[in-house]
Scaffold this active site. Sequence first.
Site, PDB file in Angstrom:
ATOM      1  N   GLY A  49      12.544  89.109 113.640  1.00 43.34           N
ATOM      2  CA  GLY A  49      12.833  88.175 114.718  1.00 43.34           C
ATOM      3  C   GLY A  49      14.240  88.394 115.233  1.00 43.34           C
ATOM      4  O   GLY A  49      14.762  89.507 115.176  1.00 43.34           O
ATOM      5  N   CYS A  50      14.871  87.332 115.688  1.00 45.74           N
ATOM      6  CA  CYS A  50      16.227  87.417 116.223  1.00 45.74           C
ATOM      7  C   CYS A  50      17.168  87.976 115.173  1.00 45.74           C
ATOM      8  O   CYS A  50      17.215  87.497 114.041  1.00 45.74           O
ATOM      9  CB  CYS A  50      16.691  86.038 116.673  1.00 45.74           C
ATOM     10  N   PHE A  51      17.944  88.970 115.541  1.00 47.06           N
ATOM     11  CA  PHE A  51      18.794  89.634 114.556  1.00 47.06           C
ATOM     12  C   PHE A  51      20.000  88.816 114.123  1.00 47.06           C
ATOM     13  O   PHE A  51      20.596  89.089 113.096  1.00 47.06           O
ATOM     14  CB  PHE A  51      19.211  91.031 114.985  1.00 47.06           C
ATOM     15  N   TRP A  52      20.372  87.788 114.861  1.00 49.02           N
ATOM     16  CA  TRP A  52      21.557  87.013 114.502  1.00 49.02           C
ATOM     17  C   TRP A  52      21.420  86.366 113.122  1.00 49.02           C
ATOM     18  O   TRP A  52      22.357  86.347 112.341  1.00 49.02           O
ATOM     19  CB  TRP A  52      21.842  85.931 115.534  1.00 49.02           C
TER      20      TRP A  52
END
Length: 178
Positions: free
Chosen positions: A11-14
Amino acid sequence: MSEERITLAGGCFWCIESAFNQIEGVISAFSGYANGDTENPTYEAVCTGNTGHAEVVQVSFDTNIISRREILEIFFALHDPTQLNRQGNDIGTQYRGGIYYTSNEQKEEAEAILKEMRDEEIYLAPIVTEVKALSSYFQAEDYHQDYFNNNPENVYCNMVVAPKLAKFKKTFAKRLKA
């Protein structure tokens, strides 16, 4: 030191990057884009879903401190492996789950863990996290690195990343850097 590198899409890499950078034995975790068709993709291009790239985190770790299996166990605690081309409200092929390996040992470990999860029927839905050789990796723009820590006022970070990281810290308290 015995360094190994694996590239993970969840998903979102953050969130994934922020979590791994807190783990003892992790040398670095960098947000990036992998296994797509576009050379030197930008965040804006990847967000269209047309580049074939997934948002990933490339994790370098010291195998004398943390094992490949532990890295993968942490990864599976950070994303839902049953969601195809999405994680929560983040939807598109760029948010697919994936383990992009660079050695047969990584591939075998990933497949073994997936088999165990399937055999133990941990999830009601089928597991769709892909296991593929790393064909390309491009580090994301500088402003994406350590994004959560550098952008504490960001609404997405407060609503999505922070709660996920709080749960992560409780689960892996013994693995966190001092």
